[in-house]
Design a protein around this motif. Sequence first.
Motif, PDB file in Angstrom:
ATOM      1  N   LYS A  24      -7.081   4.484   6.883  1.00  0.00           N
ATOM      2  CA  LYS A  24      -7.411   3.061   6.879  1.00  0.00           C
ATOM      3  C   LYS A  24      -7.289   2.480   5.475  1.00  0.00           C
ATOM      4  O   LYS A  24      -6.726   1.398   5.282  1.00  0.00           O
ATOM      5  N   ASP A  25      -7.815   3.167   4.467  1.00  0.00           N
ATOM      6  CA  ASP A  25      -7.706   2.713   3.082  1.00  0.00           C
ATOM      7  C   ASP A  25      -6.253   2.653   2.633  1.00  0.00           C
ATOM      8  O   ASP A  25      -5.853   1.740   1.907  1.00  0.00           O
ATOM      9  N   GLU A  26      -5.454   3.615   3.023  1.00  0.00           N
ATOM     10  CA  GLU A  26      -4.040   3.640   2.637  1.00  0.00           C
ATOM     11  C   GLU A  26      -3.298   2.449   3.237  1.00  0.00           C
ATOM     12  O   GLU A  26      -2.492   1.817   2.565  1.00  0.00           O
ATOM     13  N   ARG A  27      -3.563   2.130   4.489  1.00  0.00           N
ATOM     14  CA  ARG A  27      -2.917   0.969   5.112  1.00  0.00           C
ATOM     15  C   ARG A  27      -3.318  -0.308   4.401  1.00  0.00           C
ATOM     16  O   ARG A  27      -2.490  -1.188   4.165  1.00  0.00           O
ATOM     17  N   ARG A  28      -4.588  -0.433   4.063  1.00  0.00           N
ATOM     18  CA  ARG A  28      -5.051  -1.628   3.362  1.00  0.00           C
ATOM     19  C   ARG A  28      -4.404  -1.734   1.988  1.00  0.00           C
ATOM     20  O   ARG A  28      -4.010  -2.809   1.552  1.00  0.00           O
ATOM     21  N   ARG A  29      -4.267  -0.612   1.290  1.00  0.00           N
ATOM     22  CA  ARG A  29      -3.681  -0.629  -0.048  1.00  0.00           C
ATOM     23  C   ARG A  29      -2.204  -0.986  -0.004  1.00  0.00           C
ATOM     24  O   ARG A  29      -1.709  -1.735  -0.832  1.00  0.00           O
ATOM     25  N   ARG A  30      -1.483  -0.487   0.963  1.00  0.00           N
ATOM     26  CA  ARG A  30      -0.059  -0.750   1.056  1.00  0.00           C
ATOM     27  C   ARG A  30       0.268  -2.122   1.615  1.00  0.00           C
ATOM     28  O   ARG A  30       1.419  -2.517   1.642  1.00  0.00           O
ATOM     29  N   ALA A  31      -0.721  -2.869   2.057  1.00  0.00           N
ATOM     30  CA  ALA A  31      -0.489  -4.182   2.635  1.00  0.00           C
ATOM     31  C   ALA A  31      -0.173  -5.230   1.572  1.00  0.00           C
ATOM     32  O   ALA A  31       0.317  -6.299   1.889  1.00  0.00           O
ATOM     33  N   TYR A  32      -0.442  -4.946   0.315  1.00  0.00           N
ATOM     34  CA  TYR A  32      -0.188  -5.898  -0.757  1.00  0.00           C
ATOM     35  C   TYR A  32       1.253  -5.808  -1.229  1.00  0.00           C
ATOM     36  O   TYR A  32       1.829  -4.736  -1.326  1.00  0.00           O
ATOM     37  N   THR A  33       1.822  -6.952  -1.564  1.00  0.00           N
ATOM     38  CA  THR A  33       3.156  -6.955  -2.162  1.00  0.00           C
ATOM     39  C   THR A  33       2.989  -6.698  -3.655  1.00  0.00           C
ATOM     40  O   THR A  33       1.909  -6.910  -4.225  1.00  0.00           O
ATOM     41  N   PRO A  34       4.048  -6.264  -4.323  1.00  0.00           N
ATOM     42  CA  PRO A  34       3.942  -6.036  -5.770  1.00  0.00           C
ATOM     43  C   PRO A  34       3.520  -7.291  -6.539  1.00  0.00           C
ATOM     44  O   PRO A  34       2.778  -7.203  -7.521  1.00  0.00           O
ATOM     45  N   GLU A  35       3.952  -8.453  -6.091  1.00  0.00           N
ATOM     46  CA  GLU A  35       3.575  -9.695  -6.778  1.00  0.00           C
ATOM     47  C   GLU A  35       2.079  -9.968  -6.638  1.00  0.00           C
ATOM     48  O   GLU A  35       1.426 -10.408  -7.583  1.00  0.00           O
ATOM     49  N   GLU A  36       1.532  -9.673  -5.446  1.00  0.00           N
ATOM     50  CA  GLU A  36       0.100  -9.867  -5.240  1.00  0.00           C
ATOM     51  C   GLU A  36      -0.705  -8.919  -6.117  1.00  0.00           C
ATOM     52  O   GLU A  36      -1.722  -9.315  -6.706  1.00  0.00           O
ATOM     53  N   ILE A  37      -0.260  -7.700  -6.229  1.00  0.00           N
ATOM     54  CA  ILE A  37      -0.956  -6.729  -7.089  1.00  0.00           C
ATOM     55  C   ILE A  37      -0.908  -7.178  -8.537  1.00  0.00           C
ATOM     56  O   ILE A  37      -1.918  -7.136  -9.250  1.00  0.00           O
ATOM     57  N   ARG A  38       0.249  -7.637  -8.985  1.00  0.00           N
ATOM     58  CA  ARG A  38       0.402  -8.100 -10.361  1.00  0.00           C
ATOM     59  C   ARG A  38      -0.525  -9.286 -10.635  1.00  0.00           C
ATOM     60  O   ARG A  38      -1.194  -9.338 -11.682  1.00  0.00           O
ATOM     61  N   GLU A  39      -0.590 -10.247  -9.697  1.00  0.00           N
ATOM     62  CA  GLU A  39      -1.463 -11.405  -9.873  1.00  0.00           C
ATOM     63  C   GLU A  39      -2.931 -10.988  -9.948  1.00  0.00           C
ATOM     64  O   GLU A  39      -3.687 -11.511 -10.776  1.00  0.00           O
ATOM     65  N   ARG A  40      -3.328 -10.044  -9.086  1.00  0.00           N
ATOM     66  CA  ARG A  40      -4.717  -9.586  -9.096  1.00  0.00           C
ATOM     67  C   ARG A  40      -5.050  -8.869 -10.402  1.00  0.00           C
ATOM     68  O   ARG A  40      -6.140  -9.053 -10.959  1.00  0.00           O
ATOM     69  N   LEU A  41      -4.133  -8.070 -10.901  1.00  0.00           N
ATOM     70  CA  LEU A  41      -4.380  -7.378 -12.168  1.00  0.00           C
ATOM     71  C   LEU A  41      -4.487  -8.358 -13.328  1.00  0.00           C
ATOM     72  O   LEU A  41      -5.338  -8.206 -14.216  1.00  0.00           O
ATOM     73  N   HIS A  42      -3.631  -9.366 -13.338  1.00  0.00           N
ATOM     74  CA  HIS A  42      -3.701 -10.376 -14.396  1.00  0.00           C
ATOM     75  C   HIS A  42      -5.022 -11.139 -14.323  1.00  0.00           C
ATOM     76  O   HIS A  42      -5.642 -11.428 -15.364  1.00  0.00           O
ATOM     77  N   ALA A  43      -5.476 -11.467 -13.121  1.00  0.00           N
ATOM     78  CA  ALA A  43      -6.752 -12.174 -12.974  1.00  0.00           C
ATOM     79  C   ALA A  43      -7.910 -11.306 -13.444  1.00  0.00           C
ATOM     80  O   ALA A  43      -8.822 -11.791 -14.139  1.00  0.00           O
ATOM     81  N   ARG A  44      -7.887 -10.013 -13.101  1.00  0.00           N
ATOM     82  CA  ARG A  44      -8.960  -9.118 -13.542  1.00  0.00           C
ATOM     83  C   ARG A  44      -8.952  -8.945 -15.052  1.00  0.00           C
ATOM     84  O   ARG A  44     -10.015  -8.885 -15.684  1.00  0.00           O
ATOM     85  N   ALA A  45      -7.769  -8.881 -15.649  1.00  0.00           N
ATOM     86  CA  ALA A  45      -7.675  -8.754 -17.104  1.00  0.00           C
ATOM     87  C   ALA A  45      -8.208 -10.012 -17.773  1.00  0.00           C
ATOM     88  O   ALA A  45      -8.913  -9.932 -18.793  1.00  0.00           O
ATOM     89  N   ALA A  46      -7.903 -11.186 -17.212  1.00  0.00           N
ATOM     90  CA  ALA A  46      -8.408 -12.440 -17.776  1.00  0.00           C
ATOM     91  C   ALA A  46      -9.928 -12.499 -17.668  1.00  0.00           C
ATOM     92  O   ALA A  46     -10.604 -12.947 -18.605  1.00  0.00           O
TER      93      ALA A  46
END
Length: 60
Positions: A24-46
């Motif tokens: 279940k965790d693996e499916r949830r993790r793979r549901a994000y596109t690379p752009e979504e992951i990048r945006e989330r990482l940038h927001a967390r860094a900010a």
Amino acid sequence: MRWWKVLGVAAFAGVAAGGVLIAKDERRRRAYTPEEIRERLHARAAEADAATDDGEVDTP
């Protein structure tokens, strides 16, 4: 049934439940596109930079 049979069934059920949670965790993790992951990482860094600038982060 002897106690070791009950223990074996409980262990089997625990392993099966763990596998379900991992899948279940693996499916949830793979549901994000690379752009979504990048945006989330940038927001967390900010947010981390803002917290550091405000002095909210505890330093040992």
